[in-house]
Design an enzyme around this catalytic site. Structure first.
Site, PDB file in Angstrom:
ATOM      1  CG  HIS A  81      -5.750  -2.258   5.444  1.00  0.00           C
ATOM      2  ND1 HIS A  81      -5.199  -1.230   4.716  1.00  0.00           N
ATOM      3  CD2 HIS A  81      -5.431  -2.018   6.734  1.00  0.00           C
ATOM      4  CE1 HIS A  81      -4.569  -0.399   5.528  1.00  0.00           C
ATOM      5  NE2 HIS A  81      -4.679  -0.856   6.757  1.00  0.00           N
ATOM      6  CD  GLU A 107     -17.117   2.309   2.697  1.00  0.00           C
ATOM      7  OE1 GLU A 107     -18.358   2.219   2.795  1.00  0.00           O
ATOM      8  OE2 GLU A 107     -16.373   2.536   3.678  1.00  0.00           O
ATOM      9  NE  ARG A 115      -0.515  -0.299   4.940  1.00  0.00           N
ATOM     10  CZ  ARG A 115      -0.691   0.300   6.112  1.00  0.00           C
ATOM     11  NH1 ARG A 115      -1.525   1.303   6.242  1.00  0.00           N
ATOM     12  NH2 ARG A 115      -0.036  -0.105   7.175  1.00  0.00           N
ATOM     13  NE  ARG A 172      -2.355  -2.862   9.867  1.00  0.00           N
ATOM     14  CZ  ARG A 172      -1.769  -3.540  10.833  1.00  0.00           C
ATOM     15  NH1 ARG A 172      -1.594  -4.846  10.733  1.00  0.00           N
ATOM     16  NH2 ARG A 172      -1.347  -2.932  11.925  1.00  0.00           N
ATOM     17  CG  ASP A 213      -8.616  -3.668  12.435  1.00  0.00           C
ATOM     18  OD1 ASP A 213      -8.584  -3.330  13.640  1.00  0.00           O
ATOM     19  OD2 ASP A 213      -8.506  -2.859  11.499  1.00  0.00           O
ATOM     20  CG  PHE A 219     -14.991  -1.426   4.211  1.00  0.00           C
ATOM     21  CD1 PHE A 219     -15.866  -2.327   4.804  1.00  0.00           C
ATOM     22  CD2 PHE A 219     -13.895  -0.987   4.938  1.00  0.00           C
ATOM     23  CE1 PHE A 219     -15.662  -2.769   6.108  1.00  0.00           C
ATOM     24  CE2 PHE A 219     -13.689  -1.415   6.241  1.00  0.00           C
ATOM     25  CZ  PHE A 219     -14.569  -2.305   6.828  1.00  0.00           C
TER      26      PHE A 219
HETATM   27  C1  LIG Z   1     -17.931   0.251   5.969  1.00  0.00           C
HETATM   28  C2  LIG Z   1     -16.695   0.691   6.668  1.00  0.00           C
HETATM   29  N1  LIG Z   1     -15.887   1.581   6.071  1.00  0.00           N
HETATM   30  C3  LIG Z   1     -14.745   1.968   6.683  1.00  0.00           C
HETATM   31  C4  LIG Z   1     -14.397   1.466   7.907  1.00  0.00           C
HETATM   32  C5  LIG Z   1     -13.089   1.867   8.561  1.00  0.00           C
HETATM   33  N2  LIG Z   1     -13.326   2.749   9.716  1.00  0.00           N
HETATM   34  C6  LIG Z   1     -13.289   2.274  10.971  1.00  0.00           C
HETATM   35  S1  LIG Z   1     -13.612   3.445  12.113  1.00  0.00           S
HETATM   36  C7  LIG Z   1     -13.793   4.632  10.926  1.00  0.00           C
HETATM   37  C8  LIG Z   1     -14.131   6.036  11.325  1.00  0.00           C
HETATM   38  C9  LIG Z   1     -15.361   6.080  12.148  1.00  0.00           C
HETATM   39  O1  LIG Z   1     -15.673   7.373  12.554  1.00  0.00           O
HETATM   40  P1  LIG Z   1     -16.849   7.612  13.589  1.00  0.00           P
HETATM   41  O2  LIG Z   1     -18.065   6.883  13.113  1.00  0.00           O
HETATM   42  O3  LIG Z   1     -16.988   9.052  13.799  1.00  0.00           O
HETATM   43  O4  LIG Z   1     -16.349   6.840  14.879  1.00  0.00           O
HETATM   44  P2  LIG Z   1     -15.601   7.409  16.171  1.00  0.00           P
HETATM   45  O5  LIG Z   1     -15.003   8.723  15.850  1.00  0.00           O
HETATM   46  O6  LIG Z   1     -16.669   7.545  17.196  1.00  0.00           O
HETATM   47  O7  LIG Z   1     -14.599   6.372  16.550  1.00  0.00           O
HETATM   48  C10 LIG Z   1     -13.588   4.088   9.657  1.00  0.00           C
HETATM   49  C11 LIG Z   1     -13.660   4.836   8.395  1.00  0.00           C
HETATM   50  C12 LIG Z   1     -15.266   0.516   8.480  1.00  0.00           C
HETATM   51  N3  LIG Z   1     -14.992  -0.057   9.663  1.00  0.00           N
HETATM   52  N4  LIG Z   1     -16.410   0.166   7.862  1.00  0.00           N
END
Ligand SMILES: Cc1ncc(C[n+]2csc(CCOP(=O)(O)OP(=O)(O)O)c2C)c(N)n1
Lengths: 284, 312
Positions: free
Chosen positions: B107, B56, B8, B165, B115, B81
């Site tokens: 990843h 996505e 990546r 990753r 994860d 995703f």
């Molecule tokens: C469908 C999907 N896309 C991307 C991710 C990767 N991801 C994990 S946490 C996150 C950010 C989440 O932000 P938020 O909902 O505001 O959570 P918080 O700040 O409360 O941790 C992302 C993009 C995922 N888990 N699932």
């Protein structure tokens, strides 16, 4: 609520916060920021509002919780362990190859986890399904779900919101943890979903805006939802990402990494002081 | 050999390098720029980077619209995703109209590690391979990742890239040649062919060493392009070594093993042993431990190679 009751739940919230740090430190990975921001919500739900029995985690009449923002598993595991679903000592095994404590919630292997999650946007739909099942079976359990303010950028969340109102799922409560941060930056800069309250209102929800770290406000909002007026409820929670660990508060880079030894020690010292203070208040 | 760089990382750096001269492409990400490494491009060419937030499906169809207006588009997220969440958008908005969208999925596989299962995509090659006209590639090191991005900019049409990753050893030097759809013979051998892709290429080379000590000479192929598969090379392996083992960080159904078997069954049947995850979900853990747990080890490859030889 009396002060004693509030302090007891605050104390649990801080114990959950300490658990979170212990977990992500031992795992050397995981998501402390968004976990710390929901500790008070989980304390109120698991120690006051939810009708549950850790000795009978599969009871069909129980209230359910779907952690839609599944990456905050360390907070959920902390709450479940503190409530007695499994030993607190197991928390150090988070994310290890031979542990049942998976990086994201796994309903097959973890007592108390009602739904597997981790792919954002899906949990609220699963919560809808549980709420609908409750209606079909004429059971009066409640279904709670916790979403992130980044997570609600997923279109599926709004499909689910439409659905919940359409089917009058007044046994559904969706918490939105508005900590203002996602991975790529502040939600307002990456992809703003504001105004969040007005959106849920327009979709047909009862909407309450509360402070995510105020035990009484959390409890009151849940009580109102339990009145069941034919509409689902959204509780918009203004929170601080990283709450309780000063160097993690509002710092985006603590979204998804474990602290090193020094950082973990500092975080635990800060949380221990808070726990001690609250214990003194609670025990008089 | 000493350097360890994630594929990546090679991808992210390449976007910046080629972005200097090629001003026509844009990059999309869905709130994972730091992790997918599109963050380098975001910093260098802010005006050509667009975050779609955690959405996505929307990202893939936006990519289609941009491509329909003549842009070359890189759309990046985790494999889970990108290929998973947005599969149908990719199928109907990108693959069907044959638009110039490069899906950069990072990843992928078990090597996501801690994860766990929800993030370890073991199905993406299968999903993407079934889409007509989709090119599917996975580099075995960061140097190859760079070549792929270069090739992608010279190619018109939808492509799916599978990046990892985990930081892994650099195997190629910058001036080796590279062609889409042409596998690389890394080691000659006569008794069995080990056809691998991605991070499993390194394991395949180790397996060949183990076999060598037993007096068995394994040919090792880096099959970086899974679709279109290098038919000619697969048949050459079948004819010259008479037995094949495939290795991938993916379910045994639908991936590299399937692609190789399809060619072999079609024209020159020989035993093929497919190594991958055996119709199981992943689990949390350290990548190295997970490789062992799921049989993605040099020892297991060597064992399966001996099994394949016995079947000749
Ligand atoms: C469908 C999907 N896309 C991307 C991710 C990767 N991801 C994990 S946490 C996150 C950010 C989440 O932000 P938020 O909902 O505001 O959570 P918080 O700040 O409360 O941790 C992302 C993009 C995922 N888990 N699932």
């Amino acid at each position: 609520m009396n002060t004693q009751e509030i302090n007891k739940l605050k104390l649990v919230a801080y114990k959950i916060r300490k658990d979170i740090i212990v977990e992500v430190f031992n795992a050397a990975s995981g998501h402390p920021g968004g976990s710390l921001s929901i500790a008070d919500i989980l304390s109120v739900l698991y120690f006051k509002e939810m009708n549950i029995d850790p000795k009978n985690p599969q009871n069909p009449d129980r209230d359910r919780l779907v952690l839609s923002k599944g990456h905050c598993a360390p907070a959920l595991y902390g709450a479940l362990a503190e409530r007695g679903y499994f030993p607190v000592e197991d928390l150090v095994t988070l994310r290890k190859t031979d542990s049942y404590l998976e990086g994201h919630p796994d309903m097959k292997g973890i007592p108390g986890v009602d739904m597997s999650s981790g792919s954002l946007g899906q949990g609220i739909s699963a919560a809808n399904g549980m709420a609908l099942a409750g209606k079909i079976d004429k059971k009066d359990y409640m279904v709670y779900t916790i979403l992130g303010d980044g997570e609600i950028e997923e279109g599926q969340v709004w499909e689910a919101a439409m659905y919940a109102a359409h089917y009058k799922l007044d046994n559904l409560v969706a918490f939105v943890d508005v900590n203002g941060l996602q991975i790529d930056g502040p939600t307002k800069e990456v992809m703003s979903a504001e105004p969040i309250d007005k959106k849920f209102e327009a979709f047909g929800f009862n909407v309450y805006i509360i402070d995510a770290h105020d035990i009484e406000q959390i409890s009151e909002a849940v009580q109102k939802a339990k009145n069941k007026n034919g509409k689902p409820t959204a509780i918009i929670c203004k929170s601080t990402k990283g709450k309780g660990v000063s160097f993690m508060e509002n710092v985006g880079s603590w979204h998804g990494k474990g602290p090193n030894k020094e950082e973990a020690d500092a975080a635990i010292a800060e949380l221990d002081a808070k726990i001690k203070e609250l214990e003194e208040k609670v025990n008089g | 050999m000493a350097d360890k760089i994630a594929t990546r990382e090679g991808f992210g750096k390449a976007l910046v390098e080629f972005g200097e001269t090629n001003k026509d492409f844009v990059v999309l990400d869905a709130d994972l720029a730091d992790a997918t490494k599109t963050v380098y491009f975001k910093k260098a060419f802010t005006e050509r980077f667009f975050d779609t937030g955690i959405a996505e499906g929307n990202m893939m169809s936006v990519a289609a619209g941009l491509a329909a207006c003549g842009k070359t588009v890189f759309a990046s997220s985790f494999a889970m995703f990108a290929a998973g969440r947005a599969f149908e958008q990719i199928r109907n908005s990108i693959a069907y109209p044959k638009l110039n969208v490069k899906i950069a999925a990072t990843h992928a596989g078990l090597s996501v590690g801690e994860d766990g299962a929800t993030h370890q995509c073991l199905e993406d090659v299968g999903l993407m391979r079934t889409l007509p006209g989709m090119v599917v590639m996975t580099p075995s090191d960061a140097v190859q990742a760079r070549w792929m991005i270069k090739a992608a900019l010279e190619y018109q049409g939808p492509m799916y890239f599978r990046f990892a990753r985990l930081a892994t050893p650099v195997m190629y030097d910058d001036n080796t040649s590279f062609e889409i759809g042409k596998g690389v013979v890394l080691k000659e051998g006569t008794d069995v062919s080990i056809i691998a892709c991605g991070l499993m290429v390194e394991k395949a080379l180790e397996a060949a060493e183990i076999l060598n000590q037993k007096g068995i000479y394994a040919r090792v192929i880096d099959m970086h392009t899974i679709k279109p598969i290098d038919r000619e090379l697969v048949l050459k392996c079948a004819k010259e070594t008479g037995a094949i083992v495939t290795v991938e960080e993916h379910n045994i159904y639908g991936g590299l093993g399937s692609a190789v078997s399809e060619v072999v069954c079609d024209e020159y049947p020989v035993p093929v042993k497919i190594i991958g995850t055996e119709d199981k979900f992943g689990t949390s853990g350290k990548p190295a431990e997970l490789f062992e747990l799921y049989g993605l080890s040099a020892e297991n490859i060597a064992t399966k190679a001996l099994d394949a030889i016995k079947l000749k």
